[in-house]
Design a protein around this motif. Structure first.
Motif, mmCIF file in Angstrom:
data_model
loop_
_atom_site.group_PDB
_atom_site.id
_atom_site.type_symbol
_atom_site.label_atom_id
_atom_site.label_comp_id
_atom_site.label_asym_id
_atom_site.label_seq_id
_atom_site.Cartn_x
_atom_site.Cartn_y
_atom_site.Cartn_z
ATOM 1 N N SER A 236 -19.285 -6.035 -6.823
ATOM 2 C CA SER A 236 -18.346 -5.066 -6.280
ATOM 3 C C SER A 236 -18.451 -3.789 -7.112
ATOM 4 N N ASN B 63 -6.853 2.188 3.186
ATOM 5 C CA ASN B 63 -6.694 0.766 3.469
ATOM 6 C C ASN B 63 -5.265 0.351 3.084
ATOM 7 N N ASP C 63 -11.160 -1.478 -3.317
ATOM 8 C CA ASP C 63 -10.957 -2.279 -2.110
ATOM 9 C C ASP C 63 -9.620 -3.003 -2.143
ATOM 10 N N THR D 103 -7.394 -6.158 -1.026
ATOM 11 C CA THR D 103 -7.644 -7.543 -0.614
ATOM 12 C C THR D 103 -6.392 -8.181 -0.016
ATOM 13 N N GLY E 33 -8.660 -1.553 8.401
ATOM 14 C CA GLY E 33 -8.917 -2.907 7.942
ATOM 15 C C GLY E 33 -9.348 -3.743 9.123
ATOM 16 N N GLU E 34 -9.089 -5.045 9.047
ATOM 17 C CA GLU E 34 -9.474 -5.918 10.152
ATOM 18 C C GLU E 34 -8.839 -5.408 11.447
ATOM 19 N N SER F 9 -17.793 -3.727 5.974
ATOM 20 C CA SER F 9 -17.283 -3.804 4.603
ATOM 21 C C SER F 9 -18.400 -4.067 3.603
ATOM 22 N N GLN F 10 -19.603 -4.333 4.100
ATOM 23 C CA GLN F 10 -20.726 -4.574 3.195
ATOM 24 C C GLN F 10 -21.584 -3.337 2.965
ATOM 25 N N SER G 282 -18.161 3.091 4.399
ATOM 26 C CA SER G 282 -17.839 2.984 5.825
ATOM 27 C C SER G 282 -16.433 3.519 6.101
ATOM 28 N N GLY G 283 -15.524 3.304 5.176
ATOM 29 C CA GLY G 283 -14.188 3.882 5.329
ATOM 30 C C GLY G 283 -14.199 5.395 5.142
#
Lengths: 255, 255, 255
Positions: free
Chosen positions: A38, B119, B137, B139, B163-164, B185-186, B190-191
């Motif tokens: 990360s 987020n 990030d 969680t 988010g999702e 998210s990988q 992207s955000g």
């Protein structure tokens, strides 16, 4: 240990704080994400200490250093030393200018690295051996085991020399890795990303020498797999396939 | 309205001034270009006001902030407020350090954003709700609608929690978007890129709530399409296909 | 000459020092590597002179300039002038703000470029002709040959105007290139990378006008080949195939 280093990285997802060069930030972040770590990248002196203290590892890379960044590196490095977080130093292009050489010594006078990772020319320069270099790339060869051992002894640190063969020295022991592919040298930042993954290797449980060597091997194998992919026709198409290979879930990792 | 938001973006090609983090500049520029907007990125205090005044939107992203950049953000933000240009603030990692938290409040004391995009962990932090975060990030989860409404009310702004599921709050109305793919998210940024596209959504005609929600939906659908592409085998090959998907001319956009 | 410019670049692998904008550093480095050159990017005033003196060419690109960077550009430019190393100036977005315009004049007052490369709007602005521009992109057309000649005469330099057709002026002679593909304008930094390759063209033996024109032609042809690749479906997949095309060993280069 019943788990492999890649499993431990993917379980823990270590947060690695990067103070790194501007050329490779995006590639490094994507590569570490793919591998299972990360990434976080902060440069402001006002916050680097705090960022480091919540991280599991710190990478310092001097590829596009400035005085402001050096100050931040020292603050972050000290925070890492105080909290026992592993520190990887990548002395990119240290042989290229007297300023880089001076800055490297300044950082190493203030921060105790866990590991110094560089190519042969960079590591040789740190211990006063002259090798042929071109810009930030090393073109010479030499007795790599000797160079790595001397770096480790001079700075009381682990040391990794990367190149056609990688030589790892940690805690008085040495290991060699021979996986890899020449296409890696045709994409910028392949060595810089490896520094980030080595920091992740040091951030998880296991013997450091074994963890680091396993990550070097996996990195080279990912490059070999990507280069062999039927859709790869050059360095441009190699790069995304290399990231894919780093992200593969079922590694043949037996470390 | 007889045109879709994507048609309006591609017709107007809004110029979006970005003061954003160094990790994602290239990806953001390519993503906005693909989507139909026009990126410009300037950081010098000497010119950010002038750049903003000729732009159609301003994105402020604090991912790798420095004092110099914060000064530029405030100058650009004020210029945008004076000329009525929409401002999107992305408080990346605001919960990670006290410095980011302080800077965010400083910016929000000087600049009126049109929309804050973050987020769950970032938005929760802005309104004093503690959530679990890791680096930049988030969680945790929680009552997203409540968080978004509270951010909107506290700062008198639109708010988007990504988010999702994405939750959009503008002018007292709420909308939810559920398109998207975990591969997003990988890949780093992207955000951040989404913040740029939201700025484009606010820079063209149409009801802001509808425009922003449509762009969130399109973004998620592009990720789904890219992830389903037969040649995508991981995050490396996903990225170029995602840019392709953002650039597709014939969107099924009915907003 | 019995060798082509691409052969000479690949034999010499010229080291090009870049002081360039933060958006395109990674793409530029990978593109120059693919083409056969060797990139180095340093920004610190403490070392830019020394880096330039060991390089074979210098590229100055003002796309995300700051005062600190301008100072470094002038130091590097003077070092290049003193040692006879070719200097390429890319005045990105010079027409966009009065600050960029002022900085450009300041650099040109201290550094003698070998070549100025820009789009029509940028070059027109340098010689006081007003054209329509949008952000850092030029949208107008005009008498390109006249603009290029006037830039060359005003600054006693070579000049290249890039766009649908490229016009090169060096040492009183003019050449036109018409290869290229519209997808180039959909990826950020395609003009910036071209500046880097032009610096490589000036760093190897051969007549500068011929070298530069050949590189422009090869660049456009690489874009055409990449765009025609069966797996390319948009700007995202175009980019890696374009890097591949730049790296191809067997160019039909007859310069």
């Amino acid at each position: 240990m019943n788990t492999t280093v890649i499993e431990r990285i993917r379980t823990r997802r270590p947060l690695i704080h990067h103070i790194t060069n501007a050329v490779v930030m995006n590639f490094t972040a994507n590569g570490l994400l793919a591998f299972g770590g990360s990434p976080i990248m902060a440069n402001a002196s006002e916050e680097v200490g705090e960022v480091t203290r919540v991280s599991n590892g710190l990478l310092l890379n001097i590829g596009t250093l400035t005085e402001t960044q050096v100050k931040a590196m020292i603050l972050a490095g000290r925070a890492a030393n105080e909290t026992g977080i592993p520190v990887v130093l990548d002395p990119v292009g240290v042989a290229a200018t007297s300023y880089r050489s001076e800055v490297c010594e300044r950082i190493l006078g203030e921060v105790q690295p866990t590991l110094i990772k560089g190519n042969a020319g960079e590591l040789a320069h740190l211990v006063g051996i002259e090798m042929e270099t071109k810009g930030v790339d090393s073109t010479g060869s030499g007795n790599l085991e000797d160079i790595v051992r001397r770096v480790a002894e001079k700075y009381q640190t682990g040391a990794v020399c990367t190149g056609e063969k990688d030589v790892v020295w940690m805690d008085g022991e040495i290991k060699v890795n021979r996986s890899g592919h020449p296409l890696l040298s045709q994409i910028t930042g392949s060595g810089c990303l490896l520094g980030s993954l080595v920091a992740a290797a040091l951030a998880v449980d296991g013997k450091p020498l074994e963890n680091v060597t396993a990550v070097l091997r996996l990195y080279g194998e990912a490059a070999e797999k990507a280069a062999a992919h039927k859709d790869v026709e050059g360095p441009g198409t190699f790069l995304p396939r290399f990231i894919d290979a780093l992200a593969k879930e079922s590694w043949g990792d037996d470390s």
